[in-house]
Design a protein around this motif. Structure first.
Motif, PDB file in Angstrom:
ATOM      1  N   LEU A 247      42.758  46.270 133.865  1.00 18.21           N
ATOM      2  CA  LEU A 247      41.523  45.811 133.238  1.00 18.21           C
ATOM      3  C   LEU A 247      40.746  46.954 132.591  1.00 18.21           C
ATOM      4  O   LEU A 247      39.779  46.727 131.867  1.00 18.21           O
ATOM      5  CB  LEU A 247      40.653  45.178 134.332  1.00 18.21           C
ATOM      6  N   SER A 249      41.476  49.334 130.348  1.00 15.93           N
ATOM      7  CA  SER A 249      41.794  49.822 129.000  1.00 15.93           C
ATOM      8  C   SER A 249      41.915  51.348 128.958  1.00 15.93           C
ATOM      9  O   SER A 249      41.403  51.983 128.041  1.00 15.93           O
ATOM     10  CB  SER A 249      40.741  49.398 127.982  1.00 15.93           C
ATOM     11  N   ARG A 267      39.152  37.663 140.960  1.00 19.30           N
ATOM     12  CA  ARG A 267      40.236  37.082 140.167  1.00 19.30           C
ATOM     13  C   ARG A 267      40.554  35.669 140.662  1.00 19.30           C
ATOM     14  O   ARG A 267      40.646  34.718 139.872  1.00 19.30           O
ATOM     15  CB  ARG A 267      41.483  37.992 140.276  1.00 19.30           C
ATOM     16  N   ARG A 304      31.516  37.811 132.904  1.00 21.15           N
ATOM     17  CA  ARG A 304      32.323  38.551 131.933  1.00 21.15           C
ATOM     18  C   ARG A 304      33.608  39.070 132.604  1.00 21.15           C
ATOM     19  O   ARG A 304      34.711  38.940 132.094  1.00 21.15           O
ATOM     20  CB  ARG A 304      31.508  39.733 131.398  1.00 21.15           C
ATOM     21  N   ARG A 305      33.422  39.642 133.790  1.00 18.42           N
ATOM     22  CA  ARG A 305      34.560  40.205 134.501  1.00 18.42           C
ATOM     23  C   ARG A 305      35.563  39.109 134.883  1.00 18.42           C
ATOM     24  O   ARG A 305      36.776  39.293 134.793  1.00 18.42           O
ATOM     25  CB  ARG A 305      34.051  40.905 135.755  1.00 18.42           C
ATOM     26  N   GLU A 308      37.611  38.208 132.014  1.00 16.77           N
ATOM     27  CA  GLU A 308      38.623  39.245 131.763  1.00 16.77           C
ATOM     28  C   GLU A 308      39.796  39.131 132.745  1.00 16.77           C
ATOM     29  O   GLU A 308      40.948  39.341 132.381  1.00 16.77           O
ATOM     30  CB  GLU A 308      37.985  40.639 131.823  1.00 16.77           C
ATOM     31  N   GLU A 311      41.958  36.370 131.577  1.00 16.64           N
ATOM     32  CA  GLU A 311      42.789  36.818 130.447  1.00 16.64           C
ATOM     33  C   GLU A 311      43.996  37.618 130.930  1.00 16.64           C
ATOM     34  O   GLU A 311      45.110  37.479 130.417  1.00 16.64           O
ATOM     35  CB  GLU A 311      41.964  37.685 129.494  1.00 16.64           C
ATOM     36  N   LEU A 312      43.733  38.446 131.929  1.00 11.87           N
ATOM     37  CA  LEU A 312      44.805  39.275 132.481  1.00 11.87           C
ATOM     38  C   LEU A 312      45.903  38.380 133.087  1.00 11.87           C
ATOM     39  O   LEU A 312      47.100  38.653 132.978  1.00 11.87           O
ATOM     40  CB  LEU A 312      44.194  40.160 133.567  1.00 11.87           C
ATOM     41  N   GLU A 358      38.337  34.632 124.582  1.00 17.73           N
ATOM     42  CA  GLU A 358      37.725  35.668 123.736  1.00 17.73           C
ATOM     43  C   GLU A 358      36.400  35.156 123.164  1.00 17.73           C
ATOM     44  O   GLU A 358      35.415  35.876 123.107  1.00 17.73           O
ATOM     45  CB  GLU A 358      38.672  36.056 122.586  1.00 17.73           C
ATOM     46  N   LEU A 361      33.759  35.301 125.785  1.00 19.14           N
ATOM     47  CA  LEU A 361      33.200  36.657 125.959  1.00 19.14           C
ATOM     48  C   LEU A 361      32.169  36.949 124.874  1.00 19.14           C
ATOM     49  O   LEU A 361      31.115  37.521 125.136  1.00 19.14           O
ATOM     50  CB  LEU A 361      34.321  37.707 125.906  1.00 19.14           C
TER      51      LEU A 361
END
Ligand SMILES: [Zn+2]
Length: 401
Positions: A247, A249, A267, A304-305, A308, A311-312, A358, A361
């Motif tokens: 996560l 980047s 998660r 937000r987290r 993400e 998405e992961l 996306e 977000l």
């Protein structure tokens, strides 16, 4: 951001090799600019470089030849010539940022009259916590009063070492008039001052400054390097370390900032949010969405987290569907679930869901309320199953209600 030696830096072999070469070579530019993405070790490297330059057994050794009647130089053992030795008097002082010839400037926010306290607190935290991460408010800047004071000092000889090293963290956060003073100082560094600037936005520095610096490039860190660091030095369990690394980047600072958030639980919670939508239970989904409203800003950050993490998960589904081995999955601790779901979802659907997330977000950034974002995003990820018709294609548009 601990104060370490060049040898202790992780995941930046090219930059570290270059800096060690500079230390060993003993010929220095007036200024260095360490640039690259945020959170990859530029600031840590800048201080490590400064330590190496000030080390009494290496680059910081007095240049003058010993006089005839001076006692013979002590045997220094295997002190490295390209790094701080870590044990001499200068190294002990630089390790705690207490060397009079090591100057350290960094962005600060808040009232001018509280400036001294804010700076002292930050430095104390940096000394105390080997995993300290600098985090600034948007308006934080390198303060004019501190730059003025520093530049006045530069007119004098260094106190103890052969040279003085000025480390400027996030050097792009200065005002125009500070840059002209800095430029003057870099061009005519006076008695042996060496500047080490770091920046993740070097394009914001005036070209006149950039062109006078020797540039050293830092790369994003690999997921493996970040996961290993989290496990070995921050005590994060392997499964959580993997998720955080995926996560982050390539930014260790980001991974460290996120490490307290119980990534596995978050998660699982993120994936559970989708379940009422998949069952077509709009009422339950709405209830779930409401709880993000309770915590204001924190709730939005958590949301937000969670998006993400979702998405992961989708990226892992894609990898799992098209044959990636378990070792390549960020969510390896739930590999069976991944493999099972991967049989039912193709690349097109994964892409569609990622697009929805996306947009979600972006809608958080665009100040759409958290409950609306969750409800809209989960309903759209689940497809038409909610039976409520099409959701607006651009949830980033404001919802007034
Ligand atoms: Zn030393």
């Amino acid at each position: 951001m601990p104060i370490v030696r060049l040898a202790d830096l992780i995941g930046q072999p090219a930059a570290v090799e270059f800096l060690r070469g500079v230390v060993a070579g003993g010929r220095f530019a007036n200024a260095y600019l360490l640039h690259g993405p945020a959170g990859v070790g530029k600031g840590t490297a800048a201080l490590a470089f400064a330590r190496a330059l000030l080390c009494e057994r290496g680059a910081g050794a007095p240049a003058a030849a010993p006089g005839l009647f001076d006692p013979p130089a002590p045997v220094t053992g295997a002190a490295p010539l390209d790094d701080a030795c870590g044990t001499c008097a200068a190294c002990s002082k630089t390790a705690t940022l207490q060397h009079p010839d090591l100057k350290f400037l960094f962005p600060v926010s808040g009232e001018e009259k509280e400036l001294e306290g804010t700076v002292a607190e930050t430095i104390a935290a940096l000394r105390r916590d080997p995993l300290f991460v600098f985090a600034y408010e948007k308006a934080a800047s390198i303060r004019l009063s501190l730059t003025r004071e520093l530049i006045r000092e530069l007119a004098f000889q260094p106190f103890e070492a052969a040279r003085r090293v000025v480390v400027v963290r996030d050097a792009d956060r200065m005002r125009e008039d500070q840059y002209s003073a800095l430029l003057k100082s870099i061009e005519e560094p006076g008695p042996s001052t060496l500047w080490v600037l770091s920046s993740s936005r070097p394009h914001r520095l005036p070209a006149t400054i950039r062109s006078r610096c020797q540039r050293v490039r830092f790369a994003p860190l690999s997921e493996a390097a970040i996961a290993a660091f989290l496990e070995e030095r921050a005590g994060v369990k392997p499964a959580a370390a993997r998720l955080l690394a995926a996560l982050s980047s390539g930014s260790l600072a980001r991974a460290l900032t996120l490490r307290d958030a119980e990534p596995l639980e978050l998660r699982d919670e993120a994936l559970a949010l989708l379940e009422p939508a998949l069952r077509g239970d709009a009422q339950k989904l709405w209830q779930e969405s409401q709880r993000f409203m309770k915590y204001g800003r924190t709730g939005r950050e958590t949301l937000r987290r969670m998006i993400e993490f979702h998405e992961l998960w989708l990226r892992d589904l894609l990898r799992a569907r098209y044959g990636a081995p378990g070792a390549q999955l960020a969510n390896r601790d739930r590999e069976q679930d991944l493999r099972r779901q991967a049989l039912q979802i193709d690349a097109h659907e994964i892409r569609r869901r990622l697009t929805v997330l996306e947009e979600a977000l972006r809608s958080i950034d665009g100040n759409v309320t958290a409950d609306m974002t969750v409800f809209s995003a989960m309903a759209r990820v689940a497809g038409a199953r909610l039976g409520e018709g099409e959701w607006p294609p651009h949830p980033a548009g404001r919802w007034d209600y």
